[in-house]
Write an enzyme that holds these catalytic residues in place. Structure first.
Site, mmCIF file in Angstrom:
data_model
loop_
_atom_site.group_PDB
_atom_site.id
_atom_site.type_symbol
_atom_site.label_atom_id
_atom_site.label_comp_id
_atom_site.label_asym_id
_atom_site.label_seq_id
_atom_site.Cartn_x
_atom_site.Cartn_y
_atom_site.Cartn_z
ATOM 1 N N LYS A 68 0.818 -1.220 0.000
ATOM 2 C CA LYS A 68 0.000 0.000 0.000
ATOM 3 C C LYS A 68 0.856 1.277 0.000
ATOM 4 O O LYS A 68 2.066 1.233 0.271
ATOM 5 C CB LYS A 68 -0.933 -0.029 1.210
ATOM 6 C CG LYS A 68 -1.943 -1.196 1.166
ATOM 7 C CD LYS A 68 -2.945 -1.098 2.310
ATOM 8 C CE LYS A 68 -3.925 -2.267 2.256
ATOM 9 N NZ LYS A 68 -4.988 -2.124 3.290
ATOM 10 N N TYR B 147 -12.609 -2.170 -3.420
ATOM 11 C CA TYR B 147 -13.113 -2.224 -2.047
ATOM 12 C C TYR B 147 -14.636 -2.101 -1.990
ATOM 13 O O TYR B 147 -15.186 -1.716 -0.952
ATOM 14 C CB TYR B 147 -12.444 -1.143 -1.204
ATOM 15 C CG TYR B 147 -11.036 -1.501 -0.761
ATOM 16 C CD1 TYR B 147 -10.799 -2.613 0.047
ATOM 17 C CD2 TYR B 147 -9.949 -0.722 -1.125
ATOM 18 C CE1 TYR B 147 -9.516 -2.945 0.462
ATOM 19 C CE2 TYR B 147 -8.648 -1.045 -0.710
ATOM 20 C CZ TYR B 147 -8.457 -2.163 0.092
ATOM 21 O OH TYR B 147 -7.186 -2.488 0.516
ATOM 22 N N PHE C 181 -15.385 3.850 7.043
ATOM 23 C CA PHE C 181 -14.020 4.163 6.625
ATOM 24 C C PHE C 181 -13.827 4.126 5.112
ATOM 25 O O PHE C 181 -12.713 4.346 4.623
ATOM 26 C CB PHE C 181 -13.021 3.214 7.307
ATOM 27 C CG PHE C 181 -13.250 1.737 7.044
ATOM 28 C CD1 PHE C 181 -12.812 1.136 5.871
ATOM 29 C CD2 PHE C 181 -13.880 0.940 7.996
ATOM 30 C CE1 PHE C 181 -13.019 -0.219 5.634
ATOM 31 C CE2 PHE C 181 -14.080 -0.422 7.773
ATOM 32 C CZ PHE C 181 -13.647 -1.000 6.585
ATOM 33 N N ARG D 31 -1.944 -14.415 4.871
ATOM 34 C CA ARG D 31 -2.640 -13.753 5.978
ATOM 35 C C ARG D 31 -1.834 -13.878 7.278
ATOM 36 O O ARG D 31 -1.819 -12.958 8.093
ATOM 37 C CB ARG D 31 -4.065 -14.291 6.124
ATOM 38 C CG ARG D 31 -4.909 -13.913 4.900
ATOM 39 C CD ARG D 31 -6.345 -14.358 5.010
ATOM 40 N NE ARG D 31 -7.081 -13.591 6.013
ATOM 41 C CZ ARG D 31 -7.520 -12.353 5.831
ATOM 42 N NH1 ARG D 31 -7.273 -11.708 4.699
ATOM 43 N NH2 ARG D 31 -8.200 -11.746 6.777
ATOM 44 N N ARG E 40 2.632 -6.358 9.279
ATOM 45 C CA ARG E 40 1.913 -5.213 9.853
ATOM 46 C C ARG E 40 2.483 -4.804 11.211
ATOM 47 O O ARG E 40 2.530 -3.614 11.533
ATOM 48 C CB ARG E 40 0.420 -5.514 9.919
ATOM 49 C CG ARG E 40 -0.221 -5.411 8.511
ATOM 50 C CD ARG E 40 -1.572 -6.019 8.497
ATOM 51 N NE ARG E 40 -2.321 -5.743 7.270
ATOM 52 C CZ ARG E 40 -3.393 -6.436 6.903
ATOM 53 N NH1 ARG E 40 -3.817 -7.462 7.644
ATOM 54 N NH2 ARG E 40 -4.039 -6.132 5.795
ATOM 55 N N ASN F 240 -2.042 0.246 6.699
ATOM 56 C CA ASN F 240 -1.539 -0.998 7.289
ATOM 57 C C ASN F 240 -0.647 -1.786 6.325
ATOM 58 O O ASN F 240 -0.522 -3.009 6.428
ATOM 59 C CB ASN F 240 -2.699 -1.830 7.853
ATOM 60 C CG ASN F 240 -3.670 -2.295 6.790
ATOM 61 O OD1 ASN F 240 -3.567 -1.906 5.630
ATOM 62 N ND2 ASN F 240 -4.624 -3.110 7.190
ATOM 63 N N HIS G 14 -2.314 -5.526 1.709
ATOM 64 C CA HIS G 14 -3.614 -6.184 1.595
ATOM 65 C C HIS G 14 -3.372 -7.608 1.133
ATOM 66 O O HIS G 14 -2.465 -7.849 0.330
ATOM 67 C CB HIS G 14 -4.504 -5.477 0.554
ATOM 68 C CG HIS G 14 -5.689 -6.304 0.138
ATOM 69 N ND1 HIS G 14 -6.845 -6.329 0.862
ATOM 70 C CD2 HIS G 14 -5.855 -7.191 -0.877
ATOM 71 C CE1 HIS G 14 -7.700 -7.185 0.283
ATOM 72 N NE2 HIS G 14 -7.121 -7.715 -0.775
ATOM 73 N N GLU H 257 -9.907 -10.780 -7.378
ATOM 74 C CA GLU H 257 -8.933 -9.691 -7.228
ATOM 75 C C GLU H 257 -7.779 -9.822 -8.226
ATOM 76 O O GLU H 257 -7.344 -8.822 -8.812
ATOM 77 C CB GLU H 257 -8.422 -9.658 -5.780
ATOM 78 C CG GLU H 257 -9.505 -9.243 -4.796
ATOM 79 C CD GLU H 257 -9.114 -9.352 -3.322
ATOM 80 O OE1 GLU H 257 -9.983 -9.080 -2.473
ATOM 81 O OE2 GLU H 257 -7.949 -9.702 -3.025
#
Ligand code: CMP
Length: 139
Positions: free
Chosen positions: A10, A50, A58, A86, A103, A113, A116, A127
């Site tokens: 990100k 998203y 948010f 993850r 993270r 963060n 993704h 995705e």
């Protein structure tokens, strides 16, 4: 099973020049980067990507953030790649993330963060297809 998952480095991480350090953690976890490109997300990209969060408070801030700088979109391949990614990412909120996770080490806050990762096989397929054509993925 051998799986593929979708990953984003990100804008908070590209801004701090952390692409290589994050990739090293992904590779150390046994994930192979089989596609990767640095892009600037458009507003439409962020809102579509998203879309499941569009009713969340948010959502607007998240789309501002994701379009605030370059991102690196990736396809990661490996045994149980979705779960493995993850695990190496850690919890969404860095305050809750385990020691050694991306993270925990790098994320600034619950929004910025750093990474993704897809949360299911179905979403991984959606995705990946949104950002990559088949010929861009070299396993
Ligand atoms: P990501 O895994 O990309 O999925 C949704 C993103 O929304 C999340 O990471 C964060 O960057 C962002 N976000 C901001 N606030 C929240 C929140 N309260 N709960 C979950 N995600 C949030």
């Amino acid at each position: 099973a051998l799986e593929r998952t979708f990953s984003i480095i990100k804008p908070d991480a590209t801004r701090r020049n952390l692409t290589g350090k994050i990739n090293a953690k992904l590779e150390a976890a046994g994930l192979r980067i089989v596609a990767q490109k640095r892009i600037r997300m458009t507003r439409e990209n962020a809102e579509t990507f998203y879309g499941v969060h569009k009713e969340r408070p948010f959502f607007n801030d998240l789309c501002d953030f994701m379009t605030s700088g370059p991102v690196v979109v990736q396809v990661l391949e490996g045994e149980n790649a979705i779960m493995k990614n993850r695990e190496v990412m850690g919890a969404t909120n860095p305050a809750d993330a385990a020691e050694g996770t991306i993270r925990k080490e790098f994320a600034e806050n619950i929004e910025a963060n750093s990474v993704h990762g897809s949360d299911s096989q179905a979403n991984a397929a959606i995705e990946i297809a949104y950002f990559f054509s088949g010929s861009e993925i070299v396993g």
